[in-house]
Design a protein around this motif. Sequence first.
Motif, PDB file in Angstrom:
ATOM      1  N   HIS A  98      -9.488   9.691   0.603  1.00  0.00           N
ATOM      2  CA  HIS A  98      -9.460   9.209  -0.778  1.00  0.00           C
ATOM      3  C   HIS A  98      -8.706   7.888  -0.780  1.00  0.00           C
ATOM      4  N   THR A  99      -8.985   7.092  -1.754  1.00  0.00           N
ATOM      5  CA  THR A  99      -8.204   5.886  -2.014  1.00  0.00           C
ATOM      6  C   THR A  99      -8.477   5.462  -3.446  1.00  0.00           C
ATOM      7  N   PRO A 100      -7.490   5.693  -4.313  1.00  0.00           N
ATOM      8  CA  PRO A 100      -7.723   5.399  -5.732  1.00  0.00           C
ATOM      9  C   PRO A 100      -7.919   3.904  -5.965  1.00  0.00           C
ATOM     10  N   MET A 101      -7.621   3.094  -4.952  1.00  0.00           N
ATOM     11  CA  MET A 101      -7.773   1.645  -5.090  1.00  0.00           C
ATOM     12  C   MET A 101      -9.240   1.253  -5.225  1.00  0.00           C
TER      13      MET A 101
ATOM     14  N   HIS B 285       1.149  12.732  -4.076  1.00  0.00           N
ATOM     15  CA  HIS B 285       1.837  11.469  -3.774  1.00  0.00           C
ATOM     16  C   HIS B 285       2.969  11.236  -4.767  1.00  0.00           C
TER      17      HIS B 285
ATOM     18  N   TRP C 105      -3.737   6.947 -11.711  1.00  0.00           N
ATOM     19  CA  TRP C 105      -4.884   6.132 -11.294  1.00  0.00           C
ATOM     20  C   TRP C 105      -6.136   6.328 -12.167  1.00  0.00           C
TER      21      TRP C 105
ATOM     22  N   HIS D 131      -4.432  12.159  -7.652  1.00  0.00           N
ATOM     23  CA  HIS D 131      -5.721  11.629  -7.190  1.00  0.00           C
ATOM     24  C   HIS D 131      -6.196  12.257  -5.877  1.00  0.00           C
TER      25      HIS D 131
ATOM     26  N   HIS E 155      -3.650   5.410   7.558  1.00  0.00           N
ATOM     27  CA  HIS E 155      -3.338   4.467   6.472  1.00  0.00           C
ATOM     28  C   HIS E 155      -1.853   4.561   6.153  1.00  0.00           C
TER      29      HIS E 155
ATOM     30  N   PRO F 112       0.120   3.566   2.945  1.00  0.00           N
ATOM     31  CA  PRO F 112       0.445   3.043   1.611  1.00  0.00           C
ATOM     32  C   PRO F 112       1.964   3.041   1.406  1.00  0.00           C
TER      33      PRO F 112
ATOM     34  N   THR G  36       4.381   4.450   0.067  1.00  0.00           N
ATOM     35  CA  THR G  36       5.043   5.606  -0.539  1.00  0.00           C
ATOM     36  C   THR G  36       6.501   5.615  -0.097  1.00  0.00           C
TER      37      THR G  36
ATOM     38  N   ARG H 178       4.119   1.074 -10.281  1.00  0.00           N
ATOM     39  CA  ARG H 178       3.974   1.729  -8.990  1.00  0.00           C
ATOM     40  C   ARG H 178       2.581   1.484  -8.408  1.00  0.00           C
TER      41      ARG H 178
ATOM     42  N   GLU I 258      -1.760  13.021   5.776  1.00  0.00           N
ATOM     43  CA  GLU I 258      -2.704  13.718   4.894  1.00  0.00           C
ATOM     44  C   GLU I 258      -3.810  14.440   5.651  1.00  0.00           C
TER      45      GLU I 258
ATOM     46  N   TRP J 268      -8.344  -1.413   0.709  1.00  0.00           N
ATOM     47  CA  TRP J 268      -8.145  -0.106   0.089  1.00  0.00           C
ATOM     48  C   TRP J 268      -7.126   0.738   0.846  1.00  0.00           C
ATOM     49  N   ILE J 269      -6.471   0.149   1.816  1.00  0.00           N
ATOM     50  CA  ILE J 269      -5.495   0.850   2.672  1.00  0.00           C
ATOM     51  C   ILE J 269      -6.021   2.205   3.108  1.00  0.00           C
TER      52      ILE J 269
END
Length: 316
Positions: free
Chosen positions: A10-13, A53, A77, A115, A179, A181, A183, A211, A271, A301-302
């Motif tokens: 997943h990537t909410p970006m 997250h 997100w 997300h 990835h 991110p 965090t 954030r 993850e 999108w990391i």
Amino acid sequence: MPVKLICASHTPMMDFVPLDDTIETDVRGTFAALAEQVRAYDPELIVLFAPDHFNGFFYDLMPPFCVGLRAAAAGDWGFGTSTLDIPEATALELVRALQAADLDITYSYRMQADHGFTQPLSLLAGDVTRYPVIPIFVNGAARPLPPCRRVLKLGEEVGRFLAQRPERVLIIGSGGLSHDPPTPQFGEAPPEVEEFLISGRNPSEEARDRRQQKVIDTGRRLAAGEKGAARLLNPEWDRSLLETFVNADLERFRTMSDAEILAEGGRGGQEIRAWIAAFAALRACGAYQAQMHCYRAIDEWIVGMAMVSAEPLAAA
Ligand SMILES: O=C(O)CCc1cccc(O)c1O
Ligand SMILES: [Fe+2]
């Protein structure tokens, strides 16, 4: 009991940072094709393994795993705050089955699913509330993390439970691969950030936006090749993991350490626990065959973005 699995990063970006090439078309097209598979399969129950997250789970009380008996989307997100359609009696039976198998499982009547849960539901099921779902949180962000061998055990026992259910079940695993991110990590953050990590539930809209903007900025800097923006994606490690899942070589995870995952896959690589649990659940229902649908390493999108589906061998 019919069973099917889909694991996906997943990537909410995705919905905040458009890509200017064919990669986005490929990724969205693959999600759409898998969503069509889900529609055709018409699951009567989704069992969804996903991380959080620091949107729904905090250090005031951090379980390794948690079965949602009632839950709502966490509001991060842009995925809203809808109530998930959890078959409560079945979820409770699952908790009892896990306890009977000597797992000291945590459960919640007010879980917030971020997300990690809502994006795969939205992309694969069309909507967060489309199908009955049992969300199972697998801690992949808050150190110390549950050992991968315990994640295997959780997945196995969930699979054993599912194997004797009448419903047509879709197992989803959500997260990773490599990835990193931004965090925040407890022990490496200023006191006000640690306070957030302990008890930051239901943030103000401004705090949430700030954030999320930081995550978006990190992707931009990573894509621009800025040194130290984030750990680099690791397509080689990702591909070896995908091979492991496709080959049902799950024993590899019994000894996989957090340090190894962090070194190869970054903070977000933790993850993959959601994939480990999902595949272990399917494996507990019998031998499977898996198909890889997409792999792209996407700095903007990391995410090491991958999707794999699998079904029992006999049904193939
Ligand atoms: O909101 C956050 O803190 C992180 C968002 C995020 C970004 C890229 C890949 C992910 O897996 C992910 O979760
Ligand atoms: Fe994530």
